[in-house]
Scaffold this motif. Structure first.
Motif, PDB file in Angstrom:
ATOM      1  N   LYS A 190      -1.650  14.848   4.643  1.00  0.00           N
ATOM      2  CA  LYS A 190      -1.499  13.417   4.329  1.00  0.00           C
ATOM      3  C   LYS A 190      -1.576  12.649   5.642  1.00  0.00           C
ATOM      4  N   GLY A 240      -1.255   8.899   5.954  1.00  0.00           N
ATOM      5  CA  GLY A 240      -0.928   7.490   5.773  1.00  0.00           C
ATOM      6  C   GLY A 240      -2.098   6.653   5.300  1.00  0.00           C
ATOM      7  N   GLY A 275      -5.583   8.179   4.422  1.00  0.00           N
ATOM      8  CA  GLY A 275      -5.827   8.958   3.209  1.00  0.00           C
ATOM      9  C   GLY A 275      -5.363  10.390   3.333  1.00  0.00           C
ATOM     10  N   PHE A 289      -6.319   4.128  -0.514  1.00  0.00           N
ATOM     11  CA  PHE A 289      -6.606   2.847  -1.156  1.00  0.00           C
ATOM     12  C   PHE A 289      -6.082   1.727  -0.263  1.00  0.00           C
ATOM     13  N   GLY A 349       8.838   7.251   1.064  1.00  0.00           N
ATOM     14  CA  GLY A 349       8.668   7.798  -0.285  1.00  0.00           C
ATOM     15  C   GLY A 349       7.206   7.967  -0.683  1.00  0.00           C
ATOM     16  N   ALA A 350       6.277   7.446   0.129  1.00  0.00           N
ATOM     17  CA  ALA A 350       4.847   7.593  -0.203  1.00  0.00           C
ATOM     18  C   ALA A 350       4.468   9.071  -0.230  1.00  0.00           C
ATOM     19  N   GLY A 351       5.005   9.821   0.728  1.00  0.00           N
ATOM     20  CA  GLY A 351       4.701  11.245   0.810  1.00  0.00           C
ATOM     21  C   GLY A 351       5.232  12.013  -0.403  1.00  0.00           C
ATOM     22  N   ASN A 357      -3.506  10.022  -3.676  1.00  0.00           N
ATOM     23  CA  ASN A 357      -3.586   8.838  -2.801  1.00  0.00           C
ATOM     24  C   ASN A 357      -3.192   7.581  -3.564  1.00  0.00           C
ATOM     25  N   GLY A 396       0.591   7.539  -3.859  1.00  0.00           N
ATOM     26  CA  GLY A 396       1.167   7.212  -2.548  1.00  0.00           C
ATOM     27  C   GLY A 396       1.007   5.738  -2.224  1.00  0.00           C
TER      28      GLY A 396
HETATM   29  P1  ATP Z   1       6.870  10.186   4.255  1.00  0.00           P
HETATM   30  O1  ATP Z   1       7.440  11.571   4.275  1.00  0.00           O
HETATM   31  O2  ATP Z   1       7.422   9.259   5.297  1.00  0.00           O
HETATM   32  O3  ATP Z   1       6.876   9.533   2.880  1.00  0.00           O
HETATM   33  P2  ATP Z   1       4.230  11.438   4.649  1.00  0.00           P
HETATM   34  O4  ATP Z   1       3.770  11.679   6.050  1.00  0.00           O
HETATM   35  O5  ATP Z   1       4.647  12.590   3.823  1.00  0.00           O
HETATM   36  O6  ATP Z   1       5.331  10.299   4.691  1.00  0.00           O
HETATM   37  P3  ATP Z   1       2.095   9.518   4.319  1.00  0.00           P
HETATM   38  O7  ATP Z   1       0.905  10.138   4.942  1.00  0.00           O
HETATM   39  O8  ATP Z   1       2.774   8.409   5.029  1.00  0.00           O
HETATM   40  O9  ATP Z   1       3.095  10.663   3.856  1.00  0.00           O
HETATM   41  O10 ATP Z   1       1.686   8.954   2.896  1.00  0.00           O
HETATM   42  C1  ATP Z   1       1.264   9.798   1.842  1.00  0.00           C
HETATM   43  C2  ATP Z   1       0.028   9.231   1.192  1.00  0.00           C
HETATM   44  O11 ATP Z   1       0.327   7.933   0.648  1.00  0.00           O
HETATM   45  C3  ATP Z   1      -1.134   9.018   2.157  1.00  0.00           C
HETATM   46  O12 ATP Z   1      -1.901  10.198   2.280  1.00  0.00           O
HETATM   47  C4  ATP Z   1      -1.887   7.882   1.464  1.00  0.00           C
HETATM   48  O13 ATP Z   1      -2.715   8.382   0.432  1.00  0.00           O
HETATM   49  C5  ATP Z   1      -0.760   7.059   0.842  1.00  0.00           C
HETATM   50  N1  ATP Z   1      -0.376   5.978   1.775  1.00  0.00           N
HETATM   51  C6  ATP Z   1       0.636   5.989   2.680  1.00  0.00           C
HETATM   52  N2  ATP Z   1       0.662   4.836   3.399  1.00  0.00           N
HETATM   53  C7  ATP Z   1      -0.353   4.081   2.934  1.00  0.00           C
HETATM   54  C8  ATP Z   1      -0.868   2.774   3.250  1.00  0.00           C
HETATM   55  N3  ATP Z   1      -0.329   2.036   4.217  1.00  0.00           N
HETATM   56  N4  ATP Z   1      -1.948   2.323   2.552  1.00  0.00           N
HETATM   57  C9  ATP Z   1      -2.519   3.075   1.587  1.00  0.00           C
HETATM   58  N5  ATP Z   1      -2.087   4.306   1.240  1.00  0.00           N
HETATM   59  C10 ATP Z   1      -1.021   4.805   1.898  1.00  0.00           C
END
Ligand code: ATP
Length: 315
Positions: free
Chosen positions: A225, A227, A230, A245, A254-256, A281, A284
């Protein structure tokens, strides 16, 4: 209907109504969170049957979390209330610039009363996938034995395992985390990790080294992942990618967890890798558009409408 099982601690989260040092904040908004509970809620909203194994304090906050999880349709049949271990709480601090800090009050977390023997033989009956995160492992040494018991049961029954390292350096050191992850990876079919996170854990930077790492541990799907860029997955000897997106992100916490729920949903429903990444995605991205760790987790029809750019008739 597929059933997934996850295990972990949940917490009350006190969000400051005003910015600045916590010591001056007098008003808070009470919410709740916890990586595995967020994941379970995410799965339930998508229509999966999500069983969450946990312990809560026999107190008012324990009831709040229990009722919330139950109201979201999470299976709480493996959640018990325990005495003398208050439900965990954390307080957030938001600086004037918007940066966040978390202060944990979880030293005698109710989950510490969970023992390997609580993982009874039929806990996985009807379960199609097990999801473990590194937060659970970081809380206490004994949690590895509990996770190991679940992982061995899953292995003996041929149930796939997804794992999100979800590294929390406030809970353990990188060396401790690495030692434990090394013992978990051999059980993992789907590794759901962040780009910086997997670099930190493995020490590898190059794609080739990450491929070797996945092959070495026989991880079927190495999902990364990244952020707002994508996500991508290394599976069957090749990488598949999906762009994020474009959204107005207001809270990325919480996106992750939401992504994990989306990926697992696509996996269980035999989506293609492209579709699975796109769906995850979408989940997230939607999470980031709402403040709170789990409030933004979408229902199935919302993700589908969002990723296919359809409007939902609201009135
Ligand atoms: P956390 O554990 O802090 O929730 P993470 O590192 O596990 O984070 P991220 O990569 O931050 O996860 O986010 C997971 C997915 O959510 C990304 O791969 C993406 O698809 C989506 N996402 C996160 N942030 C954004 C953003 N700013 N705009 C669009 N999609 C996002």
């Amino acid at each position: 209907n597929f059933q997934v099982l996850t295990i972990g601690d949940a917490m009350i989260t006190m969000n400051p109504v005003t910015t600045g040092p916590l010591r001056y904040v007098t008003h808070f908004e009470r919410k709740l969170g916890g990586a595995e509970l967020n994941f379970a809620i995410g799965c339930a909203r998508l229509g999966l049957n999500a069983k969450w194994v946990s312990r809560l304090g026999k107190d008012e906050f324990g009831r709040v979390i229990y009722n919330f999880a139950k109201g979201e349709g999470v299976d709480v049949s493996e959640v018990e209330f325990v005495e003398n271990h208050p439900t965990s709480v954390n307080f957030k601090e938001i600086s004037e610039s918007g940066a966040g800090k978390t202060f944990y009050y979880r030293h005698h977390s109710p989950i510490l009363t969970l023992k390997p023997s609580d993982i009874h033989d039929d806990i996985l009956s009807g379960v199609s996938l097990v999801h473990i995160t590194g937060v659970f492992l970081a809380i206490d040494d004994v949690n590895f034995s509990i996770a190991e018991r679940i992982l061995q049961l899953a292995k003996s029954k041929g149930i796939p395992v997804s794992f999100d390292p979800n590294i929390r350096l406030k809970l353990w050191t990188i060396e401790e985390a690495r030692e434990t992850y090394k013992k978990i990876f051999p059980y993992v079919n789907i590794l759901l990790t962040g780009l910086d996170e997997i670099r930190l854990i493995t020490g590898f930077d190059s794609t080739v080294d990450l491929e070797k790492f996945a092959k070495n541990y026989e991880i079927n799907s190495l999902v990364i992942k990244d952020g707002e860029k994508g996500s991508k997955v290394y599976q069957d000897g090749k990488w598949t990618e999906a762009k994020a997106f474009k959204v107005r992100a207001i809270d990325t916490v919480g996106a992750g967890d939401g992504f994990d729920a989306g990926f697992v949903y696509g996996y269980l429903h035999n989506y293609s890798l492209e579709e699975t990444l796109q769906f995850a995605n979408g989940v997230g991205a939607l999470v980031t558009t709402v403040s709170g760790d789990n409030e933004g987790l979408p229902y199935l029809e919302e993700v589908n409408a969002f990723i296919h750019n359809e409007n939902i008739v609201e009135r």
